[in-house]
Design an enzyme around this catalytic site. Structure first.
Site, short mmCIF file in Angstrom:
data_model
loop_
_atom_site.label_atom_id
_atom_site.label_comp_id
_atom_site.label_asym_id
_atom_site.label_seq_id
_atom_site.Cartn_x
_atom_site.Cartn_y
_atom_site.Cartn_z
CE LYS A 22 -33.31 51.19 -11.59
NZ LYS A 22 -32.59 52.21 -10.84
CG ASP A 78 -35.30 52.97 -7.36
OD1 ASP A 78 -36.53 52.88 -7.17
OD2 ASP A 78 -34.78 53.99 -7.84
#
Length: 407
Positions: free
Chosen positions: A277, A296
């Protein structure tokens, strides 16, 4: 004491460039968490640091207005970076090139604005907001491929990717691990206040440049940041900076802009505290990888709820495989600017912007009609049409909480 510039108050030097709200919405772009250093300092006026200077931005329907403050202490040695900035932030530097000043009165009885345009400032804004990219055309293409996007984009216009400094972007997003936006903003402010050089003071607030890699890599930094409440992130910040300088050199991050997306992402993941991420955020928001799609748990829910995406539907945690499957799903759906399109949906899902959906001028269709189940095979982007648009140098947007692999 120097004050934050307000265009409604005459006498302050402003400059502007042509830019419609459909191409850029300051409130959405600077308030959605792509960058944590911009704050609304007046009605529709945003102040932040970009390119080692402090700016205030505002906009009218067809122009982007900007005021750049003078940095009297901008060139002091780093060991003096904690010294308080002095002098008026609005005093013109006599050593600068001569500026052309024009008095201009806007329509609708607006106050007289002193227009000052310094060489290079407009180019910095165009680069930072990637205004070379025709956002309206991208929105049109995404809407043709994706009915749900078309539904949302009628409300959330003008959302584009910032092109941030790679060091600032990467180290800011290392702070986002298991965190929320307001706390991240506080951490980044403390990071700059403790290790960055002072730029100017406005209304009692001192603005600082983002710390250099050498300042972040100092052996004393971890203890300093732990005392400031950074927790385990303190070690990641210091060790990542040290790793970059010792293994790659100070220009390594900038060089990743010319590296293929997956190679650049894998290189970033070699750093402490950088998972998929955080690496994708840096790739999208600072390294010109427009097809990077940060995922996410929040984005995962959007994929399942609005797109009936089956990736990881039977799982409770966001694994690396599920992460990649969701990214591939959106890349197939939206094409080479998938990261940009995803940022629109992310912004539209933030609680702080839900009131936009309640505006009386906006009539939302029933979700079932506007967002039928997506069949990936029928929703491939028409790349030949996108070729008409200049390929941008990409940037990224934030997610408040990260998946376990980014811890």
């Amino acid at each position: 004491m120097a004050k934050h510039a307000m265009r409604s108050v005459g006498g302050t030097a402003w400059a502007s460039l042509a830019c419609t709200r459909s191409q850029l919405r300051l409130d959405l772009n600077l308030g959605c968490g792509q960058n944590f250093r911009w704050k609304e300092t007046g009605d529709g006026h945003w102040t932040g640091v970009m390119g080692g200077r402090v700016w205030t931005l505002t906009q009218t329907d067809d122009r982007l207005w900007y005021h750049v403050y003078n940095n009297k202490d901008g060139h002091k040695e780093e060991d003096n970076r904690k010294r308080k900035a002095c002098g008026s932030a609005q005093q013109l530097n006599k050593s600068e090139k001569r500026r052309k000043v024009n008095m201009k009165e806007e329509e609708n009885d607006e106050p007289v604005t002193v227009t000052v345009k310094k060489e290079g400032e407009e180019e910095m804004l165009v680069d930072y907001f990637q205004l070379n990219v025709n956002l309206e055309e991208l929105y049109r293409e995404w809407g043709l491929a994706d009915p749900h996007f078309k539904h949302i984009s009628n409300i959330f216009t003008g959302i584009r990717m910032l092109r941030q400094n790679p060091t600032e972007c990467l180290f800011s997003f290392i702070c986002t691990s298991n965190n929320h936006i307001s706390r991240i903003q506080g951490m980044v402010d403390n990071l700059c206040r403790s290790l960055g050089m002072p730029l100017c003071e406005l209304d009692g607030t001192t603005y600082y440049d983002f710390p250099s890699l050498s300042a972040l890599a100092d052996d004393k930094v971890e203890a300093l940041l732990r005392d400031l409440g950074f927790g385990y992130r303190a070690r990641f910040l210091q060790q990542s900076a040290k790793h970059i300088l010792e293994k790659h050199g100070p220009d390594w991050l900038q060089g990743l802009r010319s590296t293929p997306y997956l190679q650049a992402r894998d290189a970033l993941r070699s750093l402490p505290g950088v998972g998929l991420k955080v690496a994708d955020c840096a790739c999208l928001m600072s390294l010109d990888k427009a097809d990077a799609v940060p995922v996410d748990t929040h984005v995962w829910q959007i994929a399942k709820r609005d797109y009936k995406c089956a990736a990881g539907s039977a799982q409770k945690t966001l694994t690396d495989k599920v992460y990649r499957d969701i990214g591939d799903f959106f890349r197939q759906l939206w094409g080479p600017y998938a990261g940009w399109a995803q940022s629109v949906l992310f912004c539209a899902d933030l609680k702080k912007f839900q009131k936009l959906k309640e505006m009386p001028s906006v009539k939302l269709e029933d979700d079932k009609k506007a967002s039928p189940p997506i069949k990936k095979a029928k929703l491939k982007m028409k790349n030949k049409k996108l070729n008409k648009i200049e390929k941008p140098r990409s940037v990224c947007h934030k997610k408040a909480k990260l998946a376990p692999q980014d811890k």
